[in-house]
Structure formats: structure tokens, C-alpha cells
Design an enzyme around this catalytic site. Structure first.
Site, PDB file in Angstrom:
ATOM      1  CE  LYS A  24       0.428   2.089   3.072  1.00  0.00           C
ATOM      2  NZ  LYS A  24       1.320   2.837   4.209  1.00  0.00           N
ATOM      3  CG  ASP A  53      -3.709  -2.047   5.293  1.00  0.00           C
ATOM      4  OD1 ASP A  53      -3.084  -2.095   6.505  1.00  0.00           O
ATOM      5  OD2 ASP A  53      -4.592  -1.286   4.907  1.00  0.00           O
ATOM      6  CG  HIS A  54       1.921  -2.942   8.074  1.00  0.00           C
ATOM      7  ND1 HIS A  54       1.752  -1.667   7.620  1.00  0.00           N
ATOM      8  CD2 HIS A  54       2.248  -2.851   9.347  1.00  0.00           C
ATOM      9  CE1 HIS A  54       2.070  -0.875   8.417  1.00  0.00           C
ATOM     10  NE2 HIS A  54       2.226  -1.416   9.696  1.00  0.00           N
ATOM     11  CE  LYS A  58       0.004  -2.676  12.992  1.00  0.00           C
ATOM     12  NZ  LYS A  58       1.462  -2.495  13.354  1.00  0.00           N
ATOM     13  CG  ASP A 111       1.733   7.031   4.939  1.00  0.00           C
ATOM     14  OD1 ASP A 111       1.990   5.723   4.249  1.00  0.00           O
ATOM     15  OD2 ASP A 111       2.219   7.189   5.864  1.00  0.00           O
ATOM     16  CG  HIS A 116      -2.589   1.255   8.004  1.00  0.00           C
ATOM     17  ND1 HIS A 116      -2.339   0.307   7.222  1.00  0.00           N
ATOM     18  CD2 HIS A 116      -1.324   1.927   7.861  1.00  0.00           C
ATOM     19  CE1 HIS A 116      -0.789   0.313   6.592  1.00  0.00           C
ATOM     20  NE2 HIS A 116      -0.290   1.279   7.242  1.00  0.00           N
ATOM     21  CE  LYS A 214       4.755   9.416   8.822  1.00  0.00           C
ATOM     22  NZ  LYS A 214       4.823   8.259   9.510  1.00  0.00           N
TER      23      LYS A 214
END
Ligand code: BG6
Length: 362
Positions: A24, A53-54, A58, A111, A116, A214
């Protein structure tokens, strides 16, 4: 893709398989996502394409499904009759590091919100799939994503900002515009917040607030279901001054677990009620270790198991939600600054304040 084809690496045959993994964000808007999809499809069939999509790798994210669909006690309250609103937060303390080349022009919403955070929303809000087959899970996610809408006008339902210099983790850190490789006039957001509505019977009137940024005060990702106040409180006003709203918080990271927040009587002779937390922590309840997200996902690629990979339809639906927001922001130009190590731009707090709500403390 074409190079893979030209060099023969995309060829199947002799019982062998070929799979391609695409990280992604898949494209940078709807049109580019469709174009990329066409390019990949010219070389690989859909069953060989794994869009990563990491977050879906999870443990705590998969546990949203276990919590919802393996238990009885949550489902009856998982709807507009009891839930006041939902807050999905992905806060990071890090800056962009050495990723200027990728990040600038992309920004926080493309991003991580497009992928996510909208995936977290989908898992939290979707209906129960008929099974955990890839097809059934993806169908429910697509259905919920197609019901998502930005309510009202974009000026009041979105907020964004860029980190300025500040004091974080005991050191002075520089602002985004002073990071290496970032143009001094960049309008890329490093913080984004959006309010979304879901147009279906379960969620009508329940806003989902998504935020990410961030260089915030700390790293935390969580999904918080915030419940309505009790319809009647048979206590005096002073007894319940410290009573907030009940909440169920799915703590994705770093302190993995689930918190239930509710009011409890403070020990003593008077009836005073204060919020307390009941916690489930992975570290205390299990001795088994959680595999890294990519470890799990790459294993799934190797064995060809696709439920944890979004399909193109979800990717496109997510861009459809984001594209108008990105266009609106691009037309606005300059954006708010927020201090590194803080809680994000004032405009994000104002977004909540307009609805008479506040963000959960970071
Ligand atoms: C990535 C984003 O997808 O997720 C990064 O591109 C972000 O900007 C990262 O830092 C965060 O991942 P995690 O697993 O640490 O929450």
C-alpha cells in the site's frame, strides 16, 4: 510488472505458482489505482495478486473480529442505540525519517487513512460475514465501505496540519519543512482528521472520527467505541462530576489489549462515581508470542491464503471516500502547523468541539 513478464518470472506452468505482492498505498487516487490494477492484471490473474495492508496482519486487528463475532455480550450494544460515536486513532511519535521522497505529496491521509484506518473502520462497523473465507470477509468490508460518506461540508468535517519544530522525547526536533528533501513550500499534511458517517441502519447518526499524525506526543493506535450517557442518573450532579462516557477501547498498539471504561463508586461514605478501567492485556493473558504483521502476511502469500488482503473493490471504495477530501485540501493550499510532541493542530480539536465532543487523550 511488464519486466517481470518479459523476463519470464510471471509464467506459470509445471504445477508452479506465481504470486505478486503490492504494498500500500495502491495508487494515489482512484484513477491511478485503477490504472495500476489494469497494469497488474495484464500480467497476473486476480488470485495471484496480494495487496498488502500490514495492519490486517496485526493480531490486535484480527482480534476485532474475534471480539465481535466470537462473543455474545458486545453485539447487542454495537449499534446506534448505544454507541455515541467511534474514534479511530493512529498517532505516531516519529517524523518522516528518511522517507521524504515517498511521503511528500502523499501525506498522512493517503499514507494511512485510505488503507489502515479505513480497514479498521470496516472491521469495526461491518456486519458478520457468513464465514471467514476471503470472499465473505471482503464482501462485508466492501459493503460497509460503500456506505461511508463525509457528512456536511469538507471545511467542517476534516482537519489537517503539518508538524513544526518542537520538543519530543527529550530532544529538540525539526519541523517537516526543515526535514531533508522537503521543499520549503510543501503543503503535504502530516496530520489528518476526518469525520465520517455510515449510511446504514446500524450506524445512522453515529459519527466515526479518524485521526492520524506524525510527531505527536506518543505512539498509540486504538479504536474506541464511546457509548451514550445513561439515559437517567439517579444521583446528585456532584456525585457524577467525574463520570465520563462508557467506552470500549481496542488497543491495537503498543500496549496491546482491550479496555472497558465505566463508572464505579469511589470507596467511602458518600456516593461519588468516577471512571475506572478494566483491562485485558495480551502480555498477561497469553504466553504465545504475536507474530510480526509482515511475518503473518508473507506466510499467507506463500500458502496462497487471501482473507487478510484487501481486494481491488475495497481499494477503490477507499479512494472514493478520500479523493474529494484530497481535492478540497489541494485547493486550500496552506495548512495549520502543530508543535512536535503535542496533540495535533487546533483545527482537529475544533472539529470535535463543533460536535460537543473531545478526542481521547493521547
Ligand atoms: C506505514 C506508513 O504504512 O505504517 C508509515 O507508511 C507508518 O508512515 C507505518 O509510520 C506505521 O506502522 P506501524 O505498524 O508502526 O503502526
Amino acid at each position: 510488472m511488464e519486466q517481470l513478464q518479459r523476463s519470464g518470472l510471471a509464467e506459470r506452468g509445471h504445477g508452479a505458482w506465481r504470486r505478486v505482492v503490492v504494498e500500500k498505498p495502491f495508487g494515489h487516487d482512484l484513477a491511478s489505482a485503477q490504472e495500476l490494477n489494469d497494469t497488474v492484471h495484464r500480467v497476473f490473474p486476480e488470485e495471484s495478486i496480494f495487496r498488502i495492508d500490514h495492519y490486517l496482519g496485526k493480531e490486535t486487528v484480527q482480534n476485532i473480529l474475534a471480539l465481535r463475532f466470537a462473543n455474545t455480550m458486545f453485539e447487542p450494544i454495537w449499534n446506534r442505540s448505544y454507541v455515541d460515536h467511534v474514534q479511530i486513532t493512529m498517532a505516531e511519535d516519529i517524523g518522516i525519517g528518511g522517507r521524504a521522497g515517498y511521503y511528500d505529496g502523499i501525506g498522512a491521509a493517503r499514507d494511512v487513512i485510505q488503507n489502515h484506518l479505513l480497514q479498521l473502520l470496516a472491521l469495526t462497523a461491518m456486519e458478520e460475514p457468513t464465514s471467514f473465507s476471503a470472499e465473505a470477509v471482503r464482501a462485508e468490508k466492501a459493503k460497509i465501505l460503500s456506505s461511508v460518506r463525509v457528512p456536511g461540508d469538507l471545511a467542517t468535517s476534516t482537519a489537517r496540519g503539518q508538524y513544526a519544530a518542537g520538543w519530543q522525547g527529550g530532544v529538540n526536533v525539526r519541523g517537516y519543512l526543515d526535514e531533508e528533501g522537503i521543499p520549503k513550500d510543501s503543503h503535504t499534511e502530516t496530520y489528518a482528521a476526518v469525520k465520517l458517517d455510515i449510511d446504514n441502519r446500524r450506524w445512522a447518526g453515529v459519527p466515526f472520527y479518524l485521526r492520524t499524525g506524525k510527531r505527536l506526543s506518543r505512539r498509540v493506535t486504538e479504536v474506541a467505541m464511546v457509548f451514550q450517557q445513561a439515559p437517567h442518573l439517579p444521583f446528585s450532579h456532584t456525585d457524577t462530576e467525574e463520570l465520563g462516557q462508557n467506552a470500549l477501547v481496542m488497543r491495537v498498539q503498543p500496549d496491546e489489549g482491550i479496555t472497558v471504561r465505566f463508572g464505579s463508586k469511589v470507596p467511602g461514605t458518600s456516593m461519588e462515581i468516577r471512571d475506572v478501567n478494566m483491562d485485558f492485556a495480551y502480555g498477561e493473558s497469553f504466553t504465545e508470542a504475536s507474530p510480526e504483521a509482515y511475518e503473518r502476511l508473507l506466510l499467507d502469500v506463500l500458502i496462497g491464503d487471501p482473507p487478510l488482503f484487501p481486494r481491488q473493490e475495497e481499494v477503490e471504495l477507499s479512494w472514493k471516500i478520500l479523493d474529494p477530501i484530497e481535492e478540497y485540501w489541494a485547493a486550500q493550499g496552506a495548512l495549520d502547523q502543530y508543535k512536535s510532541g503535542g496533540y495535533g493542530p487546533d483545527s482537529a480539536d475544533e472539529l470535535m468541539a463543533r460536535d460537543g465532543r473531545t478526542w481521547r487523550r493521547l
